[in-house]
Scaffold this motif. Sequence first.
Motif, PDB file in Angstrom:
ATOM      1  N   GLU A  88       0.854  -1.189   0.000  1.00  0.00           N
ATOM      2  CA  GLU A  88       0.000   0.000   0.000  1.00  0.00           C
ATOM      3  C   GLU A  88       0.894   1.244   0.000  1.00  0.00           C
ATOM      4  N   THR A  89       0.345   2.364  -0.450  1.00  0.00           N
ATOM      5  CA  THR A  89       1.133   3.583  -0.657  1.00  0.00           C
ATOM      6  C   THR A  89       1.900   3.993   0.582  1.00  0.00           C
ATOM      7  N   GLU A  90       1.229   4.022   1.729  1.00  0.00           N
ATOM      8  CA  GLU A  90       1.879   4.490   2.953  1.00  0.00           C
ATOM      9  C   GLU A  90       3.012   3.564   3.383  1.00  0.00           C
ATOM     10  N   TYR A 121       6.870   4.651   3.745  1.00  0.00           N
ATOM     11  CA  TYR A 121       7.620   4.470   4.985  1.00  0.00           C
ATOM     12  C   TYR A 121       8.901   3.688   4.724  1.00  0.00           C
ATOM     13  N   TRP A 122       8.811   2.648   3.917  1.00  0.00           N
ATOM     14  CA  TRP A 122       9.993   1.831   3.633  1.00  0.00           C
ATOM     15  C   TRP A 122      11.082   2.674   2.977  1.00  0.00           C
ATOM     16  N   MET A 123      10.686   3.542   2.032  1.00  0.00           N
ATOM     17  CA  MET A 123      11.644   4.447   1.391  1.00  0.00           C
ATOM     18  C   MET A 123      12.262   5.387   2.420  1.00  0.00           C
ATOM     19  N   ALA A 124      11.408   5.985   3.266  1.00  0.00           N
ATOM     20  CA  ALA A 124      11.879   6.964   4.245  1.00  0.00           C
ATOM     21  C   ALA A 124      12.758   6.300   5.302  1.00  0.00           C
ATOM     22  N   MET A 125      12.377   5.102   5.747  1.00  0.00           N
ATOM     23  CA  MET A 125      13.167   4.385   6.752  1.00  0.00           C
ATOM     24  C   MET A 125      14.576   4.076   6.229  1.00  0.00           C
ATOM     25  N   ASN A 126      14.654   3.598   4.994  1.00  0.00           N
ATOM     26  CA  ASN A 126      15.963   3.276   4.429  1.00  0.00           C
ATOM     27  C   ASN A 126      16.824   4.519   4.243  1.00  0.00           C
ATOM     28  N   LEU A 127      16.196   5.622   3.864  1.00  0.00           N
ATOM     29  CA  LEU A 127      16.940   6.877   3.761  1.00  0.00           C
ATOM     30  C   LEU A 127      17.471   7.285   5.137  1.00  0.00           C
TER      31      LEU A 127
END
Length: 487
Positions: free
Chosen positions: A295-297, A301-307
């Motif tokens: 799902e979009t959120e 989150y996965w993108m933001a967490m890895n960053l």
Amino acid sequence: MAKLKISGKELRAIGYPEGPVISIAMNIMEKNYKHEKKEDVMDLLRKILSAPVEYENDAVLGLIAQQLIPKKEEVPGELIDLNKTGILFNVFGGENIEEGAMHQMQQAARLPISVAGALMPDAHAGYGLPIGGVLAAENAVIPYGVGVDIGCRMCLSVFPINPKQLVQREHLFTRELNEATLFGSGKVFDDPVDHEVMERKEFDELPLLKELQTRAWKQLGSSGSGNHFAEFGLVEVTEKDAILGIDAGLYVGLLTHSGSRALGANIANYYTKIAREKRRLPGDAANLAWLQLDETEGIEYWMAMNLAGDYASACHHVIHAKLAKAIGEQPLTMVENHHNFAWKEMMVGDDGKMKELIVHRKGATPAGKDVLGIIPGSMTAPGFIVKGKGLAASVSSASHGAGRKMSRSKALNSITHKELKEQLQRFGVKLLGGGLDEAPHAYKDIEMVMKSQSALVDIVGKFMPKIVKMDGTEPKKWKVKNQLDGE
């Protein structure tokens, strides 16, 4: 000095909208910033107006920020019951783990998405997952299963320096340690360094990250507060290990512990709020709300967490590069690991087939087969360079430290400055900053913790702190109430 006075007219003039936020801002600033210069206060109010999400979780300014963030139309989320019986999970060093942490892990084991779990010997209660909790889930990530300080990390540089120099040139190591990084909540650099992590495309792709980018840049290479530290000490390697790759001997080591600063905290709180709105869990399990990775959120989150994890790593590398240059040596090797993160890992499912799961390690060190990591003790107790054994029973994990045996408030109320000074002298440790809430007395016995996880890791080296830099700011009362560590 005259007390601060702000008018509604002045707030409207800088762009504040008509409504409750006017009176709220006036009251909060006049009460909490009454002796500050008016121009400084107005400048702070402009910053809150331009990026309210950055201040949403601030203990004082959050009430203003929350009035400025556009309200989403609330749609009741999915009401989810916990399973009556949870998955089985293994506990290491259970005789020294508090009941609160056990209860939180039992709650996590009852989530419909839970597949495997384990509790490390340094575990204690936190938000969502306990600190020291490991949970594997299917196609889902729990923001508070990762923690607020996303990517909180250990990093060790081993230098080919005679350990006697820590005494002979103590002034040099002390001076450079003081100058290399900033400690304290909210601290920023006036002249921040550049790093490729700040050019990542995620800052442009996610509006939340775009709002946080400038502050993240100004905090790049800073260390925060609480249990975070930067320290020089002795590294002892008793025999050469093929993975660690350095000869047996005594070295000088630089060990740092810190995370993703305000960037990670804002990501964690923003997506936890979304997760809780989408999936409503009963009672004290509410902070275990998750986001699906399809799902979009969840994708965001996965993108933001890895960053945030890469940003945390970059912060350590900036500090280590500064200090390596200052002391005129390059490290023989560097060992580092996250302990507040989620990974996609292949594991054997109930059907005997390999499947990809999301493994949350909140205050837990990755300990896959031959994976190196660092497990610190306290400001006077040794830390350990370890090599994972990849034990399935621990979900390939180990502890992230000694773990607290006292809350911050209890430590402040029961440990004296005299006791701390005597402990530092006994072990020959010079402390720069630091406080009673982080005194060695507040932590479990690291030797006992390591004994409890001998099946999880092999010890390949030892680190003994000698010059320790921590935040010296007296803890605020609202923070002292918080018993969390490394979240």
